[in-house]
Design a protein around this motif. Structure first.
Motif, PDB file in Angstrom:
ATOM      1  N   ILE A  82       0.971  -1.203  -0.203  1.00 57.60           N
ATOM      2  CA  ILE A  82       0.096   0.332  -0.270  1.00 57.60           C
ATOM      3  C   ILE A  82       1.139   1.178   0.051  1.00 57.60           C
ATOM      4  CG2 ILE A  82      -1.134   1.204   1.452  1.00 57.60           C
ATOM      5  CD1 ILE A  82      -3.303  -1.716   2.349  1.00 57.60           C
ATOM      6  N   ALA A  83       1.632   1.584   0.908  1.00 60.28           N
ATOM      7  CA  ALA A  83       2.928   2.193   0.616  1.00 60.28           C
ATOM      8  C   ALA A  83       3.231   2.661  -0.292  1.00 60.28           C
ATOM      9  CB  ALA A  83       3.482   2.206   2.142  1.00 60.28           C
ATOM     10  N   ASN A  84       4.025   1.827  -1.471  1.00 61.22           N
ATOM     11  CA  ASN A  84       4.757   1.603  -2.252  1.00 61.22           C
ATOM     12  C   ASN A  84       3.863   2.028  -3.405  1.00 61.22           C
ATOM     13  OD1 ASN A  84       6.897   1.397  -4.376  1.00 61.22           O
ATOM     14  ND2 ASN A  84       6.408  -0.516  -4.651  1.00 61.22           N
ATOM     15  N   THR A  85       2.775   1.606  -3.701  1.00 56.05           N
ATOM     16  CA  THR A  85       1.837   1.827  -4.838  1.00 56.05           C
ATOM     17  C   THR A  85       1.194   3.601  -4.248  1.00 56.05           C
ATOM     18  OG1 THR A  85       0.648  -0.384  -5.215  1.00 56.05           O
ATOM     19  CG2 THR A  85      -0.344   1.240  -5.349  1.00 56.05           C
ATOM     20  N   GLN A  86       0.822   3.830  -3.312  1.00 51.70           N
ATOM     21  CA  GLN A  86       0.352   4.742  -3.296  1.00 51.70           C
ATOM     22  C   GLN A  86       0.987   6.122  -3.162  1.00 51.70           C
ATOM     23  OE1 GLN A  86      -3.011   5.248  -0.219  1.00 51.70           O
ATOM     24  NE2 GLN A  86      -4.167   3.696  -0.942  1.00 51.70           N
ATOM     25  N   ALA A  87       2.369   5.942  -2.387  1.00 55.26           N
ATOM     26  CA  ALA A  87       3.456   6.671  -2.911  1.00 55.26           C
ATOM     27  C   ALA A  87       3.876   7.356  -4.210  1.00 55.26           C
ATOM     28  CB  ALA A  87       4.960   6.176  -1.921  1.00 55.26           C
ATOM     29  N   ASN A  88       3.453   5.819  -5.429  1.00 49.26           N
ATOM     30  CA  ASN A  88       4.259   6.229  -6.309  1.00 49.26           C
ATOM     31  C   ASN A  88       2.500   6.906  -7.111  1.00 49.26           C
ATOM     32  OD1 ASN A  88       4.707   5.786  -9.091  1.00 49.26           O
ATOM     33  ND2 ASN A  88       4.552   3.585  -8.827  1.00 49.26           N
ATOM     34  N   GLN A  89       1.821   6.205  -6.625  1.00 47.13           N
ATOM     35  CA  GLN A  89       0.325   7.152  -7.406  1.00 47.13           C
ATOM     36  C   GLN A  89       0.399   9.081  -6.887  1.00 47.13           C
ATOM     37  OE1 GLN A  89      -2.715   4.626  -6.060  1.00 47.13           O
ATOM     38  NE2 GLN A  89      -2.072   3.580  -7.919  1.00 47.13           N
ATOM     39  N   ARG A  90       0.578   9.321  -6.168  1.00 48.07           N
ATOM     40  CA  ARG A  90       0.710  10.261  -5.414  1.00 48.07           C
ATOM     41  C   ARG A  90       2.458  11.124  -5.975  1.00 48.07           C
ATOM     42  NH1 ARG A  90       3.436  13.299  -1.371  1.00 48.07           N
ATOM     43  NH2 ARG A  90       1.880  14.747  -0.625  1.00 48.07           N
ATOM     44  N   GLY A  91       3.090  10.430  -6.193  1.00 51.77           N
ATOM     45  CA  GLY A  91       4.082  11.255  -7.204  1.00 51.77           C
ATOM     46  C   GLY A  91       3.692  11.346  -8.838  1.00 51.77           C
ATOM     47  N   MET A  92       2.437  10.381  -9.550  1.00 50.73           N
ATOM     48  CA  MET A  92       2.755  10.509 -10.617  1.00 50.73           C
ATOM     49  C   MET A  92       0.913  12.077 -10.487  1.00 50.73           C
ATOM     50  SD  MET A  92       1.731   7.022 -11.836  1.00 50.73           S
ATOM     51  CE  MET A  92       0.907   6.931 -13.625  1.00 50.73           C
ATOM     52  N   MET A  93       1.022  12.450  -9.109  1.00 57.61           N
ATOM     53  CA  MET A  93      -0.635  13.520  -9.695  1.00 57.61           C
ATOM     54  C   MET A  93       0.153  14.639  -8.857  1.00 57.61           C
ATOM     55  SD  MET A  93      -3.896  11.376  -7.789  1.00 57.61           S
ATOM     56  CE  MET A  93      -3.858  10.693  -6.247  1.00 57.61           C
ATOM     57  N   LEU A  94       1.108  14.799  -9.053  1.00 57.04           N
ATOM     58  CA  LEU A  94       1.398  16.007  -8.294  1.00 57.04           C
ATOM     59  C   LEU A  94       2.582  16.174  -9.638  1.00 57.04           C
ATOM     60  CD1 LEU A  94       3.377  15.128  -4.258  1.00 57.04           C
ATOM     61  CD2 LEU A  94       1.328  16.550  -5.439  1.00 57.04           C
ATOM     62  N   GLY A  95       3.479  15.313 -10.185  1.00 56.97           N
ATOM     63  CA  GLY A  95       3.536  15.548 -11.277  1.00 56.97           C
ATOM     64  C   GLY A  95       2.517  15.918 -12.450  1.00 56.97           C
ATOM     65  N   TRP A  96       1.702  15.719 -12.504  1.00 62.63           N
ATOM     66  CA  TRP A  96       0.415  16.099 -13.524  1.00 62.63           C
ATOM     67  C   TRP A  96      -0.092  17.661 -13.417  1.00 62.63           C
ATOM     68  CZ3 TRP A  96      -2.696  11.294 -12.897  1.00 62.63           C
ATOM     69  CH2 TRP A  96      -2.377  10.939 -13.302  1.00 62.63           C
ATOM     70  N   LEU A  97       0.206  17.927 -11.620  1.00 69.59           N
ATOM     71  CA  LEU A  97      -0.531  19.381 -11.035  1.00 69.59           C
ATOM     72  C   LEU A  97       0.968  20.319 -11.798  1.00 69.59           C
ATOM     73  CD1 LEU A  97      -2.314  18.651  -7.890  1.00 69.59           C
ATOM     74  CD2 LEU A  97      -3.149  19.250  -9.609  1.00 69.59           C
ATOM     75  N   ASP A  98       2.275  20.042 -11.570  1.00 67.24           N
ATOM     76  CA  ASP A  98       3.028  20.820 -12.094  1.00 67.24           C
ATOM     77  C   ASP A  98       3.330  21.047 -13.891  1.00 67.24           C
ATOM     78  OD1 ASP A  98       4.276  21.242  -9.598  1.00 67.24           O
ATOM     79  OD2 ASP A  98       5.991  19.729  -9.823  1.00 67.24           O
ATOM     80  N   LEU A  99       3.228  19.897 -14.469  1.00 62.92           N
ATOM     81  CA  LEU A  99       3.150  19.838 -15.708  1.00 62.92           C
ATOM     82  C   LEU A  99       1.427  20.806 -15.890  1.00 62.92           C
ATOM     83  CD1 LEU A  99       4.050  18.640 -17.721  1.00 62.92           C
ATOM     84  CD2 LEU A  99       2.170  17.289 -17.891  1.00 62.92           C
ATOM     85  N   TRP A 100       0.592  21.511 -15.223  1.00 69.59           N
ATOM     86  CA  TRP A 100      -0.486  21.565 -15.401  1.00 69.59           C
ATOM     87  C   TRP A 100      -0.624  23.200 -15.568  1.00 69.59           C
ATOM     88  CZ3 TRP A 100      -4.144  17.520 -13.336  1.00 69.59           C
ATOM     89  CH2 TRP A 100      -4.639  16.293 -14.399  1.00 69.59           C
ATOM     90  N   GLY A 101       0.925  23.560 -14.523  1.00 73.64           N
ATOM     91  CA  GLY A 101       1.167  25.269 -13.927  1.00 73.64           C
ATOM     92  C   GLY A 101      -0.398  25.358 -12.707  1.00 73.64           C
ATOM     93  N   LEU A 102      -0.742  24.243 -11.880  1.00 67.20           N
ATOM     94  CA  LEU A 102      -1.372  24.372 -10.557  1.00 67.20           C
ATOM     95  C   LEU A 102      -0.985  24.130  -9.680  1.00 67.20           C
ATOM     96  CD1 LEU A 102      -4.714  22.602 -12.452  1.00 67.20           C
ATOM     97  CD2 LEU A 102      -4.076  25.195 -12.573  1.00 67.20           C
ATOM     98  N   PRO A 103      -1.066  24.684  -8.107  1.00 61.84           N
ATOM     99  CA  PRO A 103      -1.337  24.590  -7.287  1.00 61.84           C
ATOM    100  C   PRO A 103      -1.148  23.713  -6.503  1.00 61.84           C
ATOM    101  CG  PRO A 103      -2.813  25.892  -7.279  1.00 61.84           C
ATOM    102  CD  PRO A 103      -2.627  25.936  -8.909  1.00 61.84           C
ATOM    103  N   LYS A 104      -0.471  23.053  -5.778  1.00 64.19           N
ATOM    104  CA  LYS A 104      -0.523  21.324  -4.966  1.00 64.19           C
ATOM    105  C   LYS A 104      -1.924  21.840  -4.044  1.00 64.19           C
ATOM    106  CE  LYS A 104       3.832  19.480  -6.497  1.00 64.19           C
ATOM    107  NZ  LYS A 104       4.201  20.551  -6.939  1.00 64.19           N
ATOM    108  N   VAL A 105      -1.738  22.438  -3.699  1.00 68.80           N
ATOM    109  CA  VAL A 105      -2.823  23.004  -2.340  1.00 68.80           C
ATOM    110  C   VAL A 105      -3.344  23.854  -2.695  1.00 68.80           C
ATOM    111  CG1 VAL A 105      -2.689  24.016  -0.035  1.00 68.80           C
ATOM    112  CG2 VAL A 105      -0.773  22.600  -0.831  1.00 68.80           C
ATOM    113  N   SER A 106      -4.766  24.179  -2.904  1.00 73.75           N
ATOM    114  CA  SER A 106      -5.711  25.041  -2.719  1.00 73.75           C
ATOM    115  C   SER A 106      -6.794  25.323  -1.667  1.00 73.75           C
ATOM    116  CB  SER A 106      -7.103  24.860  -3.939  1.00 73.75           C
ATOM    117  OG  SER A 106      -7.843  26.038  -4.019  1.00 73.75           O
ATOM    118  N   ALA A 107      -6.277  26.476  -0.821  1.00 72.29           N
ATOM    119  CA  ALA A 107      -6.787  26.955   0.041  1.00 72.29           C
ATOM    120  C   ALA A 107      -8.019  27.381   0.302  1.00 72.29           C
ATOM    121  CB  ALA A 107      -5.944  27.878   0.869  1.00 72.29           C
ATOM    122  N   ASP A 108      -8.850  28.044  -0.954  1.00 73.38           N
ATOM    123  CA  ASP A 108      -9.716  28.172  -0.879  1.00 73.38           C
ATOM    124  C   ASP A 108     -11.209  27.719  -1.722  1.00 73.38           C
ATOM    125  OD1 ASP A 108      -8.390  31.098  -0.616  1.00 73.38           O
ATOM    126  OD2 ASP A 108      -8.030  31.001  -2.550  1.00 73.38           O
TER     127      ASP A 108
END
Length: 230
Positions: A82-108
């Motif tokens: 679970i730790a290995n799979t979900q860390a991997n998937q989390r990295g992919m999603m954070l990478g997409w946000l970077d690619l889209w030029g979007l923040p990883k956190v939306s306080a609003d």
């Protein structure tokens, strides 16, 4: 630093490494995230990537905790997977946000508010008990540090950190079943609403894999004379 803190740090490092790899890989993936097609910050694609990254991070943390609290090979192997799979998937999603030029956190934005835009006007989600279904409202009310449906509370995590052996195994399995069910409902929301094909595919993979793991965890609980939390 405590073992839990080291686990959290390790998970963050893994996620960032995967995020960098995902950004490079996605850039050459047929231009699916070209500037004129990139999701907006309010889209289901961005909301899912942000919220599921947070959801996954807690699963990684809980899995590191239980690996330090038991010597049972079945549970330790499950926690590692679970730790290995979900860390991997989390990295992919954070990478997409970077690619889209979007923040990883939306306080609003409230967690899971993006799910309120379902086609039938309802908000898909799981309640705190982990049961699947439609919550009927946007966002989620935090409960003792539980940011989203399925996520463990601060009290849950503190208790898990204090237990050991069979007791730790049972609590981990109970918490992770609830966690997975909440994640499954969120992933189903992305399958229905996300526009980026590769992200929808990832979400469907989460639904299938986590449903299978829930069945396994229920069996592991029964072997220990315990039941999932109602």
């Amino acid at each position: 630093m405590t073992r839990t803190h080291w686990a959290a740090v390790t998970a963050v490092v893994l996620a960032l490494l995967f995020a960098g790899a995902a950004t490079v890989a996605s850039a050459g993936n047929g231009g699916f995230a070209a500037a004129d097609r990139a999701p907006t910050g309010a889209s289901a694609d961005a909301g899912f990537a942000r919220d599921m990254s947070v959801h996954h991070q807690q699963a990684v943390e809980m899995s590191f905790i239980v690996r330090d609290r038991t010597q049972d090979e079945e549970v330790r192997r499950l926690a590692y997977d679970i730790a290995n799979t979900q860390a991997n998937q989390r990295g992919m999603m954070l990478g997409w946000l970077d690619l889209w030029g979007l923040p990883k956190v939306s306080a609003d934005t409230e967690p899971m508010a993006w799910m309120s835009t379902g086609g039938d006007g309802s908000s898909p989600g799981a309640d705190r008990s982990g049961h699947s279904g439609h919550s009927g409202h946007a966002g989620h009310q935090a409960e003792d540090g539980s940011l989203m449906p399925g996520m463990a509370t601060k009290s849950d995590l503190e208790r898990l950190s204090r237990l050991s052996g069979k007791q730790a195994e049972i609590l981990y399995l109970q918490l992770m079943i609830i966690h997975h069910n909440g994640g499954i409902d969120m992933a189903k929301g992305c399958v229905e609403q996300c526009e980026v094909g590769v992200e929808r595919d990832l979400a469907q993979g989460m639904v299938d894999a986590q449903a299978s793991e829930v069945e396994l965890m229920v069996d592991l609980l029964h072997k220990r004379g315990a039941e999932p939390r109602p």
